[in-house]
Write a protein that holds these residues in place. Structure first.
Motif, mmCIF file in Angstrom:
data_model
loop_
_atom_site.group_PDB
_atom_site.id
_atom_site.type_symbol
_atom_site.label_atom_id
_atom_site.label_comp_id
_atom_site.label_asym_id
_atom_site.label_seq_id
_atom_site.Cartn_x
_atom_site.Cartn_y
_atom_site.Cartn_z
ATOM 1 N N TYR A 199 1.053 -1.259 0.259
ATOM 2 C CA TYR A 199 0.101 -0.279 -0.264
ATOM 3 C C TYR A 199 0.793 1.103 -0.191
ATOM 4 O O TYR A 199 0.862 1.842 -1.043
ATOM 5 C CB TYR A 199 -1.027 0.140 1.109
ATOM 6 N N ARG A 200 1.968 0.875 0.705
ATOM 7 C CA ARG A 200 2.831 2.975 1.374
ATOM 8 C C ARG A 200 3.377 2.482 -0.090
ATOM 9 O O ARG A 200 3.519 3.687 -0.789
ATOM 10 C CB ARG A 200 3.609 2.483 2.026
ATOM 11 N N GLU A 201 4.368 1.941 -0.711
ATOM 12 C CA GLU A 201 4.520 1.602 -1.959
ATOM 13 C C GLU A 201 4.764 2.021 -3.330
ATOM 14 O O GLU A 201 4.270 3.417 -3.517
ATOM 15 C CB GLU A 201 5.495 0.196 -2.639
ATOM 16 N N ALA A 202 2.917 1.713 -3.309
ATOM 17 C CA ALA A 202 2.167 2.370 -4.222
ATOM 18 C C ALA A 202 1.581 3.247 -4.317
ATOM 19 O O ALA A 202 1.790 4.134 -5.148
ATOM 20 C CB ALA A 202 0.640 1.164 -3.981
ATOM 21 N N LEU A 203 1.306 3.850 -3.176
ATOM 22 C CA LEU A 203 0.479 5.402 -2.668
ATOM 23 C C LEU A 203 2.217 5.992 -3.214
ATOM 24 O O LEU A 203 2.261 7.648 -4.271
ATOM 25 C CB LEU A 203 1.114 5.555 -1.388
ATOM 26 N N LYS A 204 3.759 5.694 -3.475
ATOM 27 C CA LYS A 204 4.369 7.016 -3.551
ATOM 28 C C LYS A 204 4.868 6.169 -4.706
ATOM 29 O O LYS A 204 4.856 7.471 -5.398
ATOM 30 C CB LYS A 204 5.808 5.885 -2.470
ATOM 31 N N LEU A 205 4.835 5.918 -5.287
ATOM 32 C CA LEU A 205 4.969 5.648 -6.989
ATOM 33 C C LEU A 205 3.612 6.655 -7.966
ATOM 34 O O LEU A 205 4.845 6.850 -8.710
ATOM 35 C CB LEU A 205 5.505 3.589 -7.061
ATOM 36 N N ASN A 206 2.605 6.664 -7.427
ATOM 37 C CA ASN A 206 1.688 7.274 -7.845
ATOM 38 C C ASN A 206 1.660 8.966 -7.448
ATOM 39 O O ASN A 206 1.118 9.209 -7.665
ATOM 40 C CB ASN A 206 0.042 6.464 -7.465
ATOM 41 N N ASP A 207 2.460 9.264 -6.563
ATOM 42 C CA ASP A 207 2.796 10.462 -6.252
ATOM 43 C C ASP A 207 1.673 10.839 -5.511
ATOM 44 O O ASP A 207 1.480 11.892 -5.679
ATOM 45 C CB ASP A 207 3.009 11.089 -7.243
ATOM 46 N N LEU A 208 0.684 9.822 -4.560
ATOM 47 C CA LEU A 208 -0.078 10.611 -3.421
ATOM 48 C C LEU A 208 0.502 10.240 -2.231
ATOM 49 O O LEU A 208 2.160 8.954 -1.927
ATOM 50 C CB LEU A 208 -1.102 9.136 -3.263
ATOM 51 N N PRO A 209 0.219 10.998 -0.999
ATOM 52 C CA PRO A 209 0.516 11.470 -0.220
ATOM 53 C C PRO A 209 0.000 10.059 1.052
ATOM 54 O O PRO A 209 -0.812 9.524 0.800
ATOM 55 C CB PRO A 209 -0.185 12.556 0.132
ATOM 56 N N PHE A 210 0.896 9.344 1.881
ATOM 57 C CA PHE A 210 0.740 8.352 2.784
ATOM 58 C C PHE A 210 0.463 9.756 4.215
ATOM 59 O O PHE A 210 1.098 10.163 5.332
ATOM 60 C CB PHE A 210 2.108 8.138 3.773
ATOM 61 N N ASP A 211 -0.552 9.021 4.522
ATOM 62 C CA ASP A 211 -0.989 9.149 5.996
ATOM 63 C C ASP A 211 -1.713 8.694 7.295
ATOM 64 O O ASP A 211 -2.101 7.211 6.432
ATOM 65 C CB ASP A 211 -2.336 10.350 6.089
ATOM 66 N N ASP A 212 -0.637 8.665 8.773
ATOM 67 C CA ASP A 212 -1.239 7.637 9.979
ATOM 68 C C ASP A 212 -2.412 6.883 9.663
ATOM 69 O O ASP A 212 -2.672 6.393 10.363
ATOM 70 C CB ASP A 212 -0.774 7.701 10.504
ATOM 71 N N ARG A 213 -2.928 8.470 9.712
ATOM 72 C CA ARG A 213 -4.722 8.546 10.138
ATOM 73 C C ARG A 213 -4.970 7.690 8.778
ATOM 74 O O ARG A 213 -6.430 7.287 9.556
ATOM 75 C CB ARG A 213 -5.152 9.698 10.064
ATOM 76 N N TYR A 214 -5.017 7.707 8.059
ATOM 77 C CA TYR A 214 -5.369 6.178 6.924
ATOM 78 C C TYR A 214 -5.841 5.302 7.116
ATOM 79 O O TYR A 214 -5.903 4.456 6.360
ATOM 80 C CB TYR A 214 -5.333 7.273 5.622
ATOM 81 N N VAL A 215 -4.449 4.340 8.249
ATOM 82 C CA VAL A 215 -4.744 3.507 8.250
ATOM 83 C C VAL A 215 -5.368 2.626 9.735
ATOM 84 O O VAL A 215 -4.711 3.637 10.710
ATOM 85 C CB VAL A 215 -2.954 3.611 8.452
ATOM 86 N N LEU A 216 -5.924 2.036 9.989
ATOM 87 C CA LEU A 216 -6.438 1.303 11.402
ATOM 88 C C LEU A 216 -6.169 0.419 10.947
ATOM 89 O O LEU A 216 -6.035 -0.851 9.729
ATOM 90 C CB LEU A 216 -7.849 1.342 10.945
ATOM 91 N N GLU A 217 -5.613 -0.872 11.952
ATOM 92 C CA GLU A 217 -4.705 -2.091 12.369
ATOM 93 C C GLU A 217 -5.416 -2.967 13.252
ATOM 94 O O GLU A 217 -6.067 -1.938 14.720
ATOM 95 C CB GLU A 217 -3.149 -2.287 12.361
#
Length: 338
Positions: A199-217
């Motif tokens: 998920y994180r790699e795909a966001l980075k490769l597509n120039d999308l931001p990563f936000d911790d608030r958007y992840v629930l474990e």
């Protein structure tokens, strides 16, 4: 309860002949074999497999221990494992750990008590290390399914779950989504860690931001209380337009939560996930998923386990890792972002 001596007396043969018929060993005429089996049926004879295993050092019993038998992914794994076990002349017992390491330990105790020849296991997570070490201590071969455990050398059958997560994010990006959230399993589970990485790699490769608030474990298991998902949806500001679910159980629970809030999928929120929903997917194809080869997980894992059992006393083969590709199945749960 009839014994082999009762069968021998009624069939007019020796107890040794009866034993050979039961164990399918030795040279016995078809006529004698048929007569002994007919008497066994008449007397409702049930072989004492425990005593037999003590003599042969093999019980012809295998065990499949999975984490959630209600999940169609694991149900299909069980079908594949059972088919492979039967092909090789083994009977298969099942257990369900409910993602609970203590319940998993109880099953390991039962496996050791029944003298099963080997175990095919989807571990609960990294904490399964001590349970797997007990199997190793008692020389019980095992093969891991779906998840690896750090510090454990073993054969393992996995899905390409990291690539699967990348495919899901890229599909959402192709539909115009840029605010993409992830609801995932516990970080103590290797497959959940790989899905987060993908998920994180795909966001980075597509120039999308990563936000911790958007992840629930949270746990990969059904729950009646959806408040944790409710609170997570409320915390995300601005709200996402799409959610990636780490497995089919979480996907269903996200959709349930959204429905209770009056949000429809995909009109108000797009949802994608891992693993199909079994026969329900055929009745109403709805959820876009990464479909893993569940039947092959079980069948190949059981094949590998039987090979490990058969190589006892010989030079062991190197540990083997099989990574099965997964397919993106596009359905109706994704709408174009507006």
């Amino acid at each position: 309860m009839a014994t082999i001596y009762d069968i021998a007396a009624k069939a007019g043969v020796s107890a040794m002949t009866v034993s050979r018929v039961i164990n399918n060993t030795g040279k016995i005429s078809d006529k004698t074999r048929a007569k002994v089996r007919r008497v066994m049926e008449e007397l409702n004879y049930v072989p004492n497999h425990v005593a037999r295993s003590l003599v042969l050092q093999q019980s012809k019993l295998l065990f499949l221990l999975i984490t959630d038998i209600t999940n169609p992914f694991y149900t299909t794994i069980a079908r594949g494992a059972e088919d492979a076990a039967k092909k090789h002349g083994y009977r298969l017992l099942f257990g369900n750990s409910d993602e609970n390491v203590d319940k998993e330990k109880d099953y390991i105790d039962a496996i050791l008590a029944t003298r099963a020849d080997g175990v095919l296991i989807a571990p609960t997570g990294d904490l399964s290390l001590s349970n797997l070490e007990r199997l190793r201590l008692h020389n019980v071969p095992f093969v891991l399914l779906d998840r690896e455990v750090p510090g454990v050398g073993s054969d393992v059958v996995l899905g390409d779950t990291k690539e699967g997560a990348r495919k899901l994010v890229e599909h959402l990006k192709s539909r115009g989504h840029s605010a993409i959230a992830l609801i995932n399993g516990s970080p103590t589970i290797s497959s959940a860690r790989l899905r987060l990485e993908g998920y994180r790699e795909a966001l980075k490769l597509n120039d999308l931001p990563f936000d911790d608030r958007y992840v629930l474990e949270m746990a990969f298991e059904p729950r009646s209380d959806l408040s944790e998902i409710e609170n997570w949806l409320d915390r995300m500001t601005p709200p996402p337009t799409a959610i990636v679910a780490g497995n089919n159980v979480l996907a269903v629970e996200v959709i349930r939560t959204l429905a209770e809030r009056g949000n429809r999928v995909p009109e108000h929120m797009s949802v994608v996930g891992f693993d199909d929903l079994g026969p329900y997917s055929e009745i109403d194809p709805f959820l876009t998923v990464i479909a893993q080869q569940a039947y092959q997980f079980g069948y190949l894992g059981m094949q590998m386990l039987v090979e490990r059992i058969q190589e006892r006393g010989e030079s062991p083969l190197p540990w083997r890792k099989v990574v099965l590709p997964a397919d993106l199945i596009v359905r109706r749960s994704v709408a174009d972002a507006t």
